[in-house]
Design a protein around this motif. Structure first.
Motif, PDB file in Angstrom:
ATOM      1  N   HIS A   1       2.391  -7.801  -8.569  1.00 22.21           N
ATOM      2  CA  HIS A   1       1.550  -6.834  -7.849  1.00 22.21           C
ATOM      3  C   HIS A   1       0.943  -7.480  -6.605  1.00 22.21           C
ATOM      4  O   HIS A   1       0.869  -6.859  -5.541  1.00 22.21           O
ATOM      5  CB  HIS A   1       0.463  -6.301  -8.780  1.00 22.21           C
ATOM      6  N   ARG A   2       0.518  -8.722  -6.736  1.00 21.61           N
ATOM      7  CA  ARG A   2      -0.030  -9.453  -5.574  1.00 21.61           C
ATOM      8  C   ARG A   2       1.036  -9.577  -4.482  1.00 21.61           C
ATOM      9  O   ARG A   2       0.736  -9.436  -3.290  1.00 21.61           O
ATOM     10  CB  ARG A   2      -0.510 -10.831  -6.021  1.00 21.61           C
ATOM     11  N   ALA A   3       2.281  -9.827  -4.883  1.00 22.08           N
ATOM     12  CA  ALA A   3       3.369  -9.936  -3.909  1.00 22.08           C
ATOM     13  C   ALA A   3       3.574  -8.612  -3.178  1.00 22.08           C
ATOM     14  O   ALA A   3       3.745  -8.587  -1.951  1.00 22.08           O
ATOM     15  CB  ALA A   3       4.662 -10.360  -4.607  1.00 22.08           C
ATOM     16  N   VAL A   4       3.525  -7.505  -3.903  1.00 14.08           N
ATOM     17  CA  VAL A   4       3.706  -6.188  -3.270  1.00 14.08           C
ATOM     18  C   VAL A   4       2.521  -5.881  -2.355  1.00 14.08           C
ATOM     19  O   VAL A   4       2.702  -5.329  -1.263  1.00 14.08           O
ATOM     20  CB  VAL A   4       3.914  -5.093  -4.335  1.00 14.08           C
ATOM     21  N   GLU A   5       1.324  -6.261  -2.771  1.00 13.49           N
ATOM     22  CA  GLU A   5       0.152  -6.078  -1.908  1.00 13.49           C
ATOM     23  C   GLU A   5       0.315  -6.886  -0.622  1.00 13.49           C
ATOM     24  O   GLU A   5      -0.038  -6.420   0.464  1.00 13.49           O
ATOM     25  CB  GLU A   5      -1.126  -6.496  -2.636  1.00 13.49           C
ATOM     26  N   TYR A   6       0.845  -8.100  -0.734  1.00 10.42           N
ATOM     27  CA  TYR A   6       1.090  -8.930   0.442  1.00 10.42           C
ATOM     28  C   TYR A   6       2.108  -8.263   1.359  1.00 10.42           C
ATOM     29  O   TYR A   6       1.940  -8.246   2.584  1.00 10.42           O
ATOM     30  CB  TYR A   6       1.572 -10.319   0.003  1.00 10.42           C
ATOM     31  N   LEU A   7       3.170  -7.725   0.769  1.00  9.42           N
ATOM     32  CA  LEU A   7       4.172  -7.014   1.574  1.00  9.42           C
ATOM     33  C   LEU A   7       3.531  -5.837   2.307  1.00  9.42           C
ATOM     34  O   LEU A   7       3.773  -5.618   3.497  1.00  9.42           O
ATOM     35  CB  LEU A   7       5.319  -6.523   0.691  1.00  9.42           C
ATOM     36  N   ALA A   8       2.706  -5.082   1.601  1.00  6.18           N
ATOM     37  CA  ALA A   8       2.041  -3.919   2.207  1.00  6.18           C
ATOM     38  C   ALA A   8       1.144  -4.355   3.357  1.00  6.18           C
ATOM     39  O   ALA A   8       1.088  -3.688   4.401  1.00  6.18           O
ATOM     40  CB  ALA A   8       1.229  -3.161   1.159  1.00  6.18           C
ATOM     41  N   GLY A   9       0.457  -5.465   3.198  1.00  6.03           N
ATOM     42  CA  GLY A   9      -0.417  -5.965   4.244  1.00  6.03           C
ATOM     43  C   GLY A   9       0.331  -6.489   5.460  1.00  6.03           C
ATOM     44  O   GLY A   9      -0.261  -6.696   6.513  1.00  6.03           O
ATOM     45  N   ASN A  10       1.624  -6.692   5.321  1.00  9.36           N
ATOM     46  CA  ASN A  10       2.446  -7.175   6.427  1.00  9.36           C
ATOM     47  C   ASN A  10       3.410  -6.107   6.919  1.00  9.36           C
ATOM     48  O   ASN A  10       4.511  -6.416   7.393  1.00  9.36           O
ATOM     49  CB  ASN A  10       3.207  -8.439   6.000  1.00  9.36           C
TER      50      ASN A  10
END
Length: 175
Positions: A37-46
């Protein structure tokens, strides 16, 4: 990612009506759901198109955690307590909508009836499970051995590059 109240974004994948295997190329693999989930949040933030991302739990396991041993006093106490809460709720509703002036009688009747019915239901439930030899309380949970993050092929390389940058960062760093 989708939730109960999320609207569909323009160009997002439609959720299938029947169970369908996930599609996409793996762009990351994580040991816990929180990491994925943290990885997907990082993707969303980029500015990555996360509507094309899927988190897939792989190597599913049913984990049953034993909470404790069941006994008649525990079962009846829990049944009485849960029945009391429900009876109190019903009694408050009856008291609230009764035509009389505010009285504690409906609340008391609801509370007593709730305790009685809670005791009965708990006793019947425990008696039926006890005859099968089950005298433990447990909680079951479906967990995965790992969580893969998939992306559609047109954006998979970009996603892999972003997640590689995330992996290079110190674990406590924020965006």
């Amino acid at each position: 990612m989708s939730g109960a109240f999320s609207g569909s974004a323009k160009g997002s994948q439609a959720l299938p009506k029947v169970p369908t295997p996930p599609s996409g190329w793996p762009i990351g693999s994580y040991g816990t759901y929180q990491e994925a989930h943290r990885a997907v949040e990082y993707l969303a933030g980029n500015e990555f198109p996360v509507q094309e991302v899927t988190i897939v739990g792989v190597d599913l396991m049913l984990v049953e955690r034993v909470i404790g041993r069941l006994s008649w006093p525990k079962v009846l106490g829990t049944g009485a307590l849960s029945g009391a809460w429900f009876g109190l709720f019903v009694g408050l509703l009856l008291g609230l909508f009764s035509s009389q002036t505010m009285s504690f009688a409906p609340i008391l009747v609801g509370l007593v009836a709730g305790v009685v019915f809670g005791l009965i239901f708990a006793a019947v439930g425990y008696a039926t499970t006890r005859s099968t030899g089950r005298e433990i309380a447990s909680a079951s949970q479906l967990v995965a051995g790992r969580y893969d993050v998939l992306a559609q092929p047109r954006n998979a390389e970009k996603g892999r590059d972003l997640l590689a940058k995330l992996a290079m960062r110190p674990s406590g760093a924020t965006d």
